[in-house]
Design a protein around this motif. Sequence first.
Motif, PDB file in Angstrom:
ATOM      1  N   GLY A   5       0.818  -1.115  -0.095  1.00 31.57           N
ATOM      2  CA  GLY A   5      -0.022   0.051   0.064  1.00 31.57           C
ATOM      3  C   GLY A   5       0.921   1.270  -0.166  1.00 31.57           C
ATOM      4  O   GLY A   5       0.269   2.425  -0.121  1.00 31.57           O
ATOM      5  N   ARG A   6       2.162   1.139   0.151  1.00 32.58           N
ATOM      6  CA  ARG A   6       2.939   2.332   0.337  1.00 32.58           C
ATOM      7  C   ARG A   6       3.045   3.116  -1.063  1.00 32.58           C
ATOM      8  O   ARG A   6       2.908   4.396  -0.780  1.00 32.58           O
ATOM      9  N   GLY A   7       3.450   2.549  -2.113  1.00 33.37           N
ATOM     10  CA  GLY A   7       3.366   3.013  -3.300  1.00 33.37           C
ATOM     11  C   GLY A   7       4.581   3.797  -3.581  1.00 33.37           C
ATOM     12  O   GLY A   7       4.309   5.043  -4.276  1.00 33.37           O
ATOM     13  N   GLY A   8       5.852   3.855  -2.870  1.00 36.04           N
ATOM     14  CA  GLY A   8       7.025   4.509  -3.299  1.00 36.04           C
ATOM     15  C   GLY A   8       6.979   5.847  -2.296  1.00 36.04           C
ATOM     16  O   GLY A   8       7.442   6.755  -2.674  1.00 36.04           O
ATOM     17  N   THR A   9       6.335   5.800  -1.320  1.00 39.09           N
ATOM     18  CA  THR A   9       6.160   6.980  -0.484  1.00 39.09           C
ATOM     19  C   THR A   9       7.587   6.815   0.708  1.00 39.09           C
ATOM     20  O   THR A   9       8.076   5.867   0.703  1.00 39.09           O
ATOM     21  N   GLY A  10       7.978   8.042   1.248  1.00 40.32           N
ATOM     22  CA  GLY A  10       9.143   7.918   2.062  1.00 40.32           C
ATOM     23  C   GLY A  10      10.238   8.806   1.438  1.00 40.32           C
ATOM     24  O   GLY A  10      10.021   9.218   0.396  1.00 40.32           O
ATOM     25  N   ASN A  11      11.397   8.935   2.388  1.00 36.83           N
ATOM     26  CA  ASN A  11      12.410   9.592   1.953  1.00 36.83           C
ATOM     27  C   ASN A  11      13.169   9.063   0.957  1.00 36.83           C
ATOM     28  O   ASN A  11      13.683   7.932   0.702  1.00 36.83           O
ATOM     29  N   PRO A  12      13.283   9.553  -0.457  1.00 37.18           N
ATOM     30  CA  PRO A  12      13.818   8.866  -1.589  1.00 37.18           C
ATOM     31  C   PRO A  12      15.296   8.820  -1.381  1.00 37.18           C
ATOM     32  O   PRO A  12      15.939   8.027  -1.982  1.00 37.18           O
ATOM     33  N   PHE A  13      15.993   9.606  -0.711  1.00 40.86           N
ATOM     34  CA  PHE A  13      17.627   9.505  -0.356  1.00 40.86           C
ATOM     35  C   PHE A  13      17.668   8.045   0.485  1.00 40.86           C
ATOM     36  O   PHE A  13      18.779   7.574   0.268  1.00 40.86           O
ATOM     37  N   LYS A  14      16.889   7.855   1.376  1.00 45.66           N
ATOM     38  CA  LYS A  14      16.909   6.827   2.508  1.00 45.66           C
ATOM     39  C   LYS A  14      16.653   5.598   1.295  1.00 45.66           C
ATOM     40  O   LYS A  14      17.337   4.439   1.506  1.00 45.66           O
ATOM     41  N   ARG A  15      15.910   5.627   0.383  1.00 47.33           N
ATOM     42  CA  ARG A  15      15.539   4.507  -0.550  1.00 47.33           C
ATOM     43  C   ARG A  15      16.568   4.355  -1.404  1.00 47.33           C
ATOM     44  O   ARG A  15      17.050   3.154  -1.518  1.00 47.33           O
ATOM     45  N   LEU A  16      17.355   5.326  -1.849  1.00 46.59           N
ATOM     46  CA  LEU A  16      18.527   5.252  -2.620  1.00 46.59           C
ATOM     47  C   LEU A  16      19.596   4.771  -1.947  1.00 46.59           C
ATOM     48  O   LEU A  16      20.300   3.701  -2.611  1.00 46.59           O
ATOM     49  N   VAL A  17      19.928   5.126  -0.628  1.00 51.12           N
ATOM     50  CA  VAL A  17      20.858   4.392  -0.014  1.00 51.12           C
ATOM     51  C   VAL A  17      20.926   3.037   0.487  1.00 51.12           C
ATOM     52  O   VAL A  17      21.706   2.222   0.189  1.00 51.12           O
ATOM     53  N   LYS A  18      19.462   2.689   0.508  1.00 48.67           N
ATOM     54  CA  LYS A  18      19.313   1.128   0.973  1.00 48.67           C
ATOM     55  C   LYS A  18      19.339   0.467  -0.344  1.00 48.67           C
ATOM     56  O   LYS A  18      19.968  -0.635  -0.328  1.00 48.67           O
ATOM     57  N   PHE A  19      18.934   0.899  -1.450  1.00 52.80           N
ATOM     58  CA  PHE A  19      19.190   0.432  -2.597  1.00 52.80           C
ATOM     59  C   PHE A  19      20.520   0.050  -3.097  1.00 52.80           C
ATOM     60  O   PHE A  19      21.118  -1.013  -3.349  1.00 52.80           O
ATOM     61  N   LEU A  20      21.604   1.156  -2.763  1.00 50.80           N
ATOM     62  CA  LEU A  20      23.037   1.206  -3.106  1.00 50.80           C
ATOM     63  C   LEU A  20      23.542   0.070  -1.977  1.00 50.80           C
ATOM     64  O   LEU A  20      24.529  -0.705  -2.577  1.00 50.80           O
ATOM     65  N   LYS A  21      22.977  -0.081  -0.913  1.00 49.24           N
ATOM     66  CA  LYS A  21      23.846  -1.015  -0.117  1.00 49.24           C
ATOM     67  C   LYS A  21      23.443  -2.527  -0.408  1.00 49.24           C
ATOM     68  O   LYS A  21      24.108  -3.489  -0.381  1.00 49.24           O
ATOM     69  N   GLU A  22      21.971  -2.698  -0.846  1.00 44.10           N
ATOM     70  CA  GLU A  22      21.913  -3.970  -1.376  1.00 44.10           C
ATOM     71  C   GLU A  22      22.559  -4.097  -2.550  1.00 44.10           C
ATOM     72  O   GLU A  22      22.964  -5.487  -2.774  1.00 44.10           O
ATOM     73  N   VAL A  23      22.734  -3.382  -3.352  1.00 46.31           N
ATOM     74  CA  VAL A  23      23.602  -3.697  -4.683  1.00 46.31           C
ATOM     75  C   VAL A  23      24.974  -4.084  -4.215  1.00 46.31           C
ATOM     76  O   VAL A  23      25.657  -5.128  -4.859  1.00 46.31           O
TER      77      VAL A  23
END
Length: 128
Positions: free
Chosen positions: A61-79
């Motif tokens: 249900g979130r649909g991409g809400t939240g801090n985009p910088f936190k999501r980017l950092v999380k994505f890079l850590k997962e990469v």
Amino acid sequence: MSDERDTRHEDGDDTAAVARPSGKRSARRSRATSSSAASVATIDRPTSAAKATGKQSGKAGRGGTGNPFKRLVKFLKEVIAELRKVIWPNRKQMATYTSVVLVFVIFMISYISGLDVAFIKGVNWLFG
């Protein structure tokens, strides 16, 4: 193919042909075969109360809400974590793989070029 193994239980009896589910889908299939179709249908569907309120559980249900910088950092850590799992080829393997790819590309170029020339000659002979 099922995973068949001989196992010995604590009480000493032997059982053969033990098939264990290896993932969600096989577990769902075994659950569906053991229970009735009506109960499985009710498990998979959301309740009418959840439909009435319009609320969804989890991240769906979130649909991409939240801090985009936190999501980017999380994505890079997962990469980075996934790249650490990769088994990188050594220099000899890399040279071998590169040469195989180049030979294949040269073969395909010559094959397609040969077909092109053959079709051109055929069309010129037919309509020439």
